[in-house]
Design a protein around this motif. Structure first.
Motif, PDB file in Angstrom:
ATOM      1  N   GLU A 138      18.934   1.353   3.255  1.00 51.69           N
ATOM      2  CA  GLU A 138      20.819   1.049   2.456  1.00 51.69           C
ATOM      3  C   GLU A 138      21.452   1.689   3.899  1.00 51.69           C
ATOM      4  N   THR A 139      21.238   2.438   4.032  1.00 53.14           N
ATOM      5  CA  THR A 139      22.538   3.460   4.818  1.00 53.14           C
ATOM      6  C   THR A 139      22.428   3.132   6.542  1.00 53.14           C
ATOM      7  N   TYR A 140      20.778   3.167   6.975  1.00 57.16           N
ATOM      8  CA  TYR A 140      20.752   2.932   8.525  1.00 57.16           C
ATOM      9  C   TYR A 140      19.465   1.828   8.454  1.00 57.16           C
ATOM     10  N   GLY A 141      19.216   1.387   7.386  1.00 57.18           N
ATOM     11  CA  GLY A 141      18.179   0.192   7.935  1.00 57.18           C
ATOM     12  C   GLY A 141      16.771   0.000   7.880  1.00 57.18           C
ATOM     13  N   GLU A 142      15.642  -1.064   7.601  1.00 53.05           N
ATOM     14  CA  GLU A 142      14.549  -0.726   7.391  1.00 53.05           C
ATOM     15  C   GLU A 142      14.038  -0.298   9.380  1.00 53.05           C
ATOM     16  N   GLN A 143      14.568  -0.859  10.268  1.00 50.41           N
ATOM     17  CA  GLN A 143      14.199  -0.104  11.609  1.00 50.41           C
ATOM     18  C   GLN A 143      13.931   1.456  11.738  1.00 50.41           C
ATOM     19  N   TYR A 144      15.365   1.728  11.689  1.00 54.69           N
ATOM     20  CA  TYR A 144      15.308   3.531  11.511  1.00 54.69           C
ATOM     21  C   TYR A 144      14.475   3.830  10.585  1.00 54.69           C
ATOM     22  N   PHE A 145      14.177   3.386   9.813  1.00 50.07           N
ATOM     23  CA  PHE A 145      12.863   4.300   8.991  1.00 50.07           C
ATOM     24  C   PHE A 145      11.643   4.683   9.829  1.00 50.07           C
ATOM     25  N   ARG A 146      11.769   3.428  10.013  1.00 48.27           N
ATOM     26  CA  ARG A 146       9.968   2.744  11.020  1.00 48.27           C
ATOM     27  C   ARG A 146      10.165   4.302  12.347  1.00 48.27           C
ATOM     28  N   ASP A 147      11.163   4.005  12.906  1.00 45.25           N
ATOM     29  CA  ASP A 147      11.063   5.387  14.181  1.00 45.25           C
ATOM     30  C   ASP A 147      10.776   6.486  13.436  1.00 45.25           C
ATOM     31  N   ALA A 148      11.519   6.522  12.582  1.00 44.77           N
ATOM     32  CA  ALA A 148      11.367   8.226  11.753  1.00 44.77           C
ATOM     33  C   ALA A 148       9.497   8.175  11.529  1.00 44.77           C
ATOM     34  N   GLU A 149       8.665   7.079  10.637  1.00 46.28           N
ATOM     35  CA  GLU A 149       7.186   7.165  10.366  1.00 46.28           C
ATOM     36  C   GLU A 149       6.664   7.297  12.097  1.00 46.28           C
ATOM     37  N   THR A 150       6.887   6.864  13.148  1.00 42.89           N
ATOM     38  CA  THR A 150       6.450   7.048  14.433  1.00 42.89           C
ATOM     39  C   THR A 150       6.681   8.141  14.674  1.00 42.89           C
ATOM     40  N   ASN A 151       8.057   8.377  14.661  1.00 47.82           N
ATOM     41  CA  ASN A 151       8.018   9.796  15.160  1.00 47.82           C
ATOM     42  C   ASN A 151       7.302  11.252  14.614  1.00 47.82           C
ATOM     43  N   LEU A 152       7.568  11.057  13.763  1.00 47.97           N
ATOM     44  CA  LEU A 152       6.265  11.840  12.073  1.00 47.97           C
ATOM     45  C   LEU A 152       4.735  12.045  12.454  1.00 47.97           C
ATOM     46  N   LEU A 153       4.333  11.504  13.111  1.00 48.01           N
ATOM     47  CA  LEU A 153       3.241  10.490  13.321  1.00 48.01           C
ATOM     48  C   LEU A 153       2.161  11.167  14.565  1.00 48.01           C
ATOM     49  N   ILE A 154       3.531  11.278  15.421  1.00 43.01           N
ATOM     50  CA  ILE A 154       3.491  11.887  16.568  1.00 43.01           C
ATOM     51  C   ILE A 154       3.211  13.192  17.041  1.00 43.01           C
ATOM     52  N   GLU A 155       4.703  13.380  15.894  1.00 44.68           N
ATOM     53  CA  GLU A 155       4.925  15.528  15.671  1.00 44.68           C
ATOM     54  C   GLU A 155       3.246  15.827  15.399  1.00 44.68           C
ATOM     55  N   LEU A 156       2.030  14.501  14.254  1.00 45.57           N
ATOM     56  CA  LEU A 156       1.429  15.293  13.590  1.00 45.57           C
ATOM     57  C   LEU A 156       0.111  15.155  14.403  1.00 45.57           C
ATOM     58  N   GLN A 157       0.299  15.010  15.977  1.00 49.14           N
ATOM     59  CA  GLN A 157      -0.733  15.104  16.233  1.00 49.14           C
ATOM     60  C   GLN A 157      -1.473  16.702  16.630  1.00 49.14           C
ATOM     61  N   ASN A 158      -0.279  18.100  16.048  1.00 48.61           N
ATOM     62  CA  ASN A 158      -0.778  19.009  16.519  1.00 48.61           C
ATOM     63  C   ASN A 158      -1.235  19.244  15.365  1.00 48.61           C
ATOM     64  N   ARG A 159      -1.409  18.557  14.096  1.00 55.01           N
ATOM     65  CA  ARG A 159      -2.606  18.592  13.212  1.00 55.01           C
ATOM     66  C   ARG A 159      -3.812  18.306  13.063  1.00 55.01           C
ATOM     67  N   LYS A 160      -4.581  19.578  12.013  1.00 60.45           N
ATOM     68  CA  LYS A 160      -6.009  18.622  11.720  1.00 60.45           C
ATOM     69  C   LYS A 160      -6.448  19.252  10.304  1.00 60.45           C
ATOM     70  N   ASN A 161      -7.825  18.030  10.089  1.00 60.40           N
ATOM     71  CA  ASN A 161      -8.366  19.379   7.936  1.00 60.40           C
ATOM     72  C   ASN A 161      -6.836  18.979   7.667  1.00 60.40           C
ATOM     73  N   VAL A 162      -5.867  17.821   7.591  1.00 54.78           N
ATOM     74  CA  VAL A 162      -5.276  17.613   7.018  1.00 54.78           C
ATOM     75  C   VAL A 162      -5.136  15.963   5.809  1.00 54.78           C
ATOM     76  N   VAL A 163      -4.432  15.733   5.394  1.00 55.12           N
ATOM     77  CA  VAL A 163      -4.721  14.294   4.435  1.00 55.12           C
ATOM     78  C   VAL A 163      -3.352  14.055   5.154  1.00 55.12           C
ATOM     79  N   ILE A 164      -3.095  12.642   5.350  1.00 50.53           N
ATOM     80  CA  ILE A 164      -1.538  12.422   6.172  1.00 50.53           C
ATOM     81  C   ILE A 164      -1.786  11.487   5.049  1.00 50.53           C
ATOM     82  N   SER A 165      -0.491  11.143   4.055  1.00 48.52           N
ATOM     83  CA  SER A 165      -0.479   9.784   2.858  1.00 48.52           C
ATOM     84  C   SER A 165       0.497   9.292   3.422  1.00 48.52           C
ATOM     85  N   CYS A 166       0.624   7.758   3.329  1.00 43.73           N
ATOM     86  CA  CYS A 166       1.625   7.251   4.579  1.00 43.73           C
ATOM     87  C   CYS A 166       1.543   6.313   3.717  1.00 43.73           C
TER      88      CYS A 166
END
Length: 257
Positions: A138-166
């Motif tokens: 409602e505040t920022y729109g869907e595009q803002y949220f989708r960009d946040a998802e992408t940025n988080l996935l990039i950040e998670l490249q530093n992790r392993k042996n974890v479960v990522i629930s998208c």
């Protein structure tokens, strides 16, 4: 002081015995995991954990230091789960699927079975933004949220042996799928529209369907997303009519093929 030094020497001896026993136990844990794999046995055996706990409680019943010793064994069992996980998965398990497909339930079950850390993407983003997913839309729109998802996935490249629930919409972006696959196996959880409706009908934190919470709309939206979901998936698991342990066992068997 002489007596104190003797007691400390005995304590050091006990610590040495404990360390040697732990090394042996960890090696046996690895051997059991390897044996299960080589003989096509079920990896998920929740009854074994219950048996182990019951054995320990019976053995320690009435003992002076029962609580302290059982807490140590809880830590040992947790460590064994982590050792097993490292032996099985050199990558992350990335769960995708339509809302209500069971991603959160299966993530929590995998966490219990393997002591794996769970990354709930929607939860992480909501916590960082200080508002719910609906409020972000409602505040920022869907595009803002989708960009946040992408940025988080990039950040998670530093992790392993974890479960990522998208989130349900995460795999709709090709860049997101590319990030998922860099160090993870992508697992698509699916269910019939009727099952999805039954699971989400009382939820109000899913803005995409909030004003269209009915089976026809869910069916149509699932069909629209299906090609991208299936293209992203390394493994597809149908969840209808299965309990969480059956689903996890299927995920593990398929992931280790």
């Amino acid at each position: 002081m002489e007596q104190l030094e003797k007691l400390r020497a005995h304590l050091d001896m006990c610590d040495g015995i404990i360390l040697d026993a732990l090394r042996m136990r960890n090696k046996i844990t690895e051997d059991i995991t390897e044996y299960k794999q080589s003989h096509d046995m079920r990896i998920v055996q929740p009854d074994q954990e219950e048996k182990k706990r019951s054995f320990l409680e019976r053995r320690m019943k009435g003992e002076r230091h029962q609580e302290e010793i059982l807490s140590v064994f809880d830590a040992i069992l947790l460590s064994s789960k982590k050792i097993q996980t490292r032996a099985l998965f050199e990558y992350n398990l990335v769960l995708i699927g339509f809302m209500g497909a069971g991603k959160t339930t299966i993530s929590n079950t995998l966490k219990h079975i393997f002591a794996m850390d769970v990354i709930e993407m929607d939860q992480i983003i909501a916590e960082r933004e200080g508002m719910s997913i609906s409020e972000i839309f409602e505040t920022y729109g869907e595009q803002y949220f989708r960009d946040a998802e992408t940025n988080l996935l990039i950040e998670l490249q530093n992790r392993k042996n974890v479960v990522i629930s998208c989130g349900g919409g995460t795999p709709l972006r090709e860049v997101n799928v590319a990030e998922m696959k860099k160090n993870g196996k992508v697992i698509l959880l699916t269910a019939e529209p009727e099952t999805i409706f039954d699971r989400v009908k009382d939820s109000h934190d899913r803005p995409v369907i909030e004003n269209n919470k009915n089976i026809p709309f869910i069916t149509e939206l699932m069909e629209q997303r299906r090609p991208k979901y299936e293209a992203a998936a390394d493994i597809i698991i149908h969840t209808d009519g299965k309990n969480e342990y059956e689903i996890c066992e299927e995920i593990i068997a398929r992931a280790l093929e």
